[in-house]
Each structure stands twice: as C-alpha cells, then as structure tokens.
Design an enzyme around this catalytic site. Structure first.
Site, PDB file in Angstrom:
ATOM      1  N   ALA A  70       1.064  -1.145   0.122  1.00 39.97           N
ATOM      2  CA  ALA A  70      -0.043   0.000  -0.070  1.00 39.97           C
ATOM      3  C   ALA A  70       1.109   1.263  -0.012  1.00 39.97           C
ATOM      4  O   ALA A  70       2.094   1.194   0.512  1.00 39.97           O
ATOM      5  CB  ALA A  70      -0.920  -0.049   1.018  1.00 39.97           C
ATOM      6  N   GLY A  76       0.477  -5.066   0.692  1.00 44.65           N
ATOM      7  CA  GLY A  76      -0.771  -5.205  -0.151  1.00 44.65           C
ATOM      8  C   GLY A  76      -0.701  -5.957  -1.492  1.00 44.65           C
ATOM      9  O   GLY A  76      -1.229  -6.329  -2.171  1.00 44.65           O
ATOM     10  N   GLU A 103      -0.795  -9.334  -0.829  1.00 43.66           N
ATOM     11  CA  GLU A 103      -2.098  -9.779  -0.708  1.00 43.66           C
ATOM     12  C   GLU A 103      -2.810  -9.819  -1.998  1.00 43.66           C
ATOM     13  O   GLU A 103      -3.896 -10.693  -1.808  1.00 43.66           O
ATOM     14  CB  GLU A 103      -2.631  -8.791   0.540  1.00 43.66           C
ATOM     15  CG  GLU A 103      -2.242  -8.835   1.690  1.00 43.66           C
ATOM     16  CD  GLU A 103      -2.488  -7.842   2.595  1.00 43.66           C
ATOM     17  OE1 GLU A 103      -2.050  -6.719   2.435  1.00 43.66           O
ATOM     18  OE2 GLU A 103      -3.320  -7.870   3.546  1.00 43.66           O
ATOM     19  N   GLU A 159       4.100  -5.224   7.343  1.00 45.75           N
ATOM     20  CA  GLU A 159       3.320  -4.302   8.227  1.00 45.75           C
ATOM     21  C   GLU A 159       3.680  -4.192   9.544  1.00 45.75           C
ATOM     22  O   GLU A 159       3.714  -3.053  10.072  1.00 45.75           O
ATOM     23  CB  GLU A 159       1.833  -4.625   7.996  1.00 45.75           C
ATOM     24  CG  GLU A 159       1.552  -4.238   6.550  1.00 45.75           C
ATOM     25  CD  GLU A 159       1.531  -5.522   5.618  1.00 45.75           C
ATOM     26  OE1 GLU A 159       2.188  -6.307   5.810  1.00 45.75           O
ATOM     27  OE2 GLU A 159       0.644  -5.473   4.504  1.00 45.75           O
TER      28      GLU A 159
END
Ligand code: COA
Length: 260
Positions: free
Chosen positions: A66, A111, A114, A134
């Site tokens: 992200a 992300g 993910e 994270e």
C-alpha cells in the site's frame, strides 16, 4: 475506461492487467486500487475474457505494498474504511468467476503480496520475493493477508512471516505451495500465457463452477461443501458444454465449447 496506474490489454480471451507505477515500485495508492476494482468489474462482465493475468511493470516489483504516504494519513475513523475498500479489491479478484493468474515479477510486499494471495494461481520469477512487513510499521496486513496466508501455507508458518516480516524467496514459496511454478524472469509472461491458454481450452462454464466450488472449500464444512459440489456438478451436467466435451472425446476430436 481511463487507466492512469494500470495497463490493460486483451489477447485472445486473456485479459492482462499490469500494475504500472514504476517510479514508486508499483505501490498501491487508492486511485490505483479503485481503478483495479472497476477494471475487474468490467472484466467480470466481459464474456470475451475467460482468464486474467495480473502482473507488475518492470523487473523490480510486482507491488511494494500500500502507498505508505496514504497509510500515514489513516486514523481511528479511517483505518476500517481503508481496509474494507482495499479488501473489496482482493475479494473482487478471488470472486471474479474467472481464473486469475498472478505473474509475480519481483517484490510483492504488504498489499502487493495480498493481491498475489487473492489470485487463484501464482507463477513467480526466480527473483521474486514476497512478504508482509506491516507490523514493522506498527500496522497489520489489511487487504486479506492475515486470512489468506494461513489458508495457503498454514497458521504457524503464516504467523512466522507476519510477525517477523521476513521475506519469502521464490524457491521457498514453491516448496510451500505459495508459488505454483518458479520460472526465469524472462520467461514469466510466456509461462503465464501458456498456463492461461491451457485453461482457455477447457469448458469455460466448468472452469467457473470448479473455481466456485474450490473457493468455498476452506470456508464451509466438508458436508456443506459436498452439497455445493453436487449442485454445481448438476449445473455442469445440464450444460451444452458437458455434452460437447463428452461427444468430442468419443469422436476423438477437440471440443468446441460455447460457455453454456
Ligand atoms: N509506498 C509508497 N512509496 C513507495 C513504497 C510504498 N509502499 N515502496 C517504495 N516506494 C517508493 C519510494 O518511496 C521511492 O520513491 P522516491 O524515489 O520518490 O523516494 C521509490 O518507491 C523507490 O523505492 P526505494 O525505497 O528508493 O527503493 P529500494 O530499492 O531502496 O527499496 C524496498 C525497495 C521495497 C525495500 C523499499 O522501497 C521499501 O521498504 N518499501 C516499503 C515496503 C513496505 O513496507 N510495504 C508495505 C506497506 S504497508
């Protein structure tokens, strides 16, 4: 649709999505995630497209997570909304109804990993590495990583990588079943295309039904899963494609599927 952060091309029934923010290692900002969700919705409705490949531009990164500058802005009132918005993208991949092949061309972090986890199949380039860093930033994976990683590699291993932030190299990913294949970097797209073309030759309706059955396998109990499998098998049996597939086999020719 206008795409500023993605490249989309169609090649004979295959949709190829390339995450394209190379100056930021393909980091996933909100605009990019919105584009991806909208593009997936278009692909879902596009009957011409039967298989999708998701990859990143350049050699270095699939996606470096992200966008940290946006994560910096999140607080108590916005964290949940962000996570739901981001999860809707990974859900859209998993529930597309058409196989999505992740072509993991480099680093897939946070992300990015993910997104890769939501793909149905994954081919890694030899230099690819994935990880969930994270907790090192005081956050946690918020695009489905805490749920999908244990389902792929088991709870204990997943906790190891989530709590240490350690990256997983391509060969280790292959041994754990996270990567279906590992190929040299310059062969990655060819390998993804070859896999997509193999699936394209199957009955498209059956492919969608099989995806639906397997997607449910880890979500519901086995007995319910078997009921679902029976219902989906019944649908397959009622299709023209099933009749054509069996007829073609008996006539020793290639089937011509119509997706109905
Ligand atoms: N969000 C926003 N920008 C990012 C980013 C991210 N997740 N990851 C990389 N970038 C940007 C960098 O800020 C840099 O931009 P700049 O040139 O304008 O300064 C550019 O991409 C190149 O990254 P850089 O850090 O210089 O490359 P590197 O080869 O030295 O390091 C990484 C690569 C992936 C190890 C490093 O960029 C990194 O740790 N990124 C964050 C990964 C992460 O924690 N992701 C999870 C986020 S929740």
């Amino acid at each position: 649709m206008e795409l500023r952060n993605l490249i989309y091309e169609e090649r004979e029934g295959i949709g190829i999505i390339t995450i394209n923010r190379p100056d930021k290692l393909n980091a996933l900002n909100r605009e990019l995630l919105r584009e991806l969700r909208e593009l997936l919705e278009e692909i879902r409705r596009d009957e011409k497209i039967q298989v999708v490949i998701l990859t990143g531009s350049g050699q270095k990164a699939f996606a470096a997570g992200a966008d940290i500058s946006e994560i910096a802005e999140l607080g108590l009132n916005t964290g949940l909304a962000f996570s739901k918005e981001a999860q809707s993208v990974t859900n859209a991949i998993e529930e597309l109804g058409k196989p999505v092949i992740g072509g993991i061309n480099g680093l897939a972090l946070g992300g990015g990993f993910e997104l890769a986890l939501a793909c149905h199949l994954r081919i890694f380039s030899e230099s690819a590495k994935v990880g969930l860093p994270e907790v090192g930033l005081g956050a946690i994976p918020g695009m489905g990583g805490t749920q999908r990683l244990p389902r792929v590699i088991g709870k204990s291993r997943a906790l190891w990588y989530i709590l240490t932030g350690e990256m997983i190299d391509a060969e280790t990913a292959r041994q754990m079943g996270l990567a279906n294949r590992v190929v040299p970097s310059d062969k990655l797209m060819d390998s993804c295309m070859e896999l997509a073309q193999t699936i394209l030759k199957k009955g498209p309706l059956a492919v969608g039904l099989a995806l639906q059955a397997v997607n449910s396998a880890l979500e519901i109990g086995q007995n319910q899963g078997l009921v679902l499998e029976g219902a989906l098998m019944t649908l397959a049996c009622a299709s023209e494609d099933k009749n054509e597939g069996i007829k073609a086999f008996l006539e020793k020719r290639k089937p011509v599927f119509k997706g109905r």
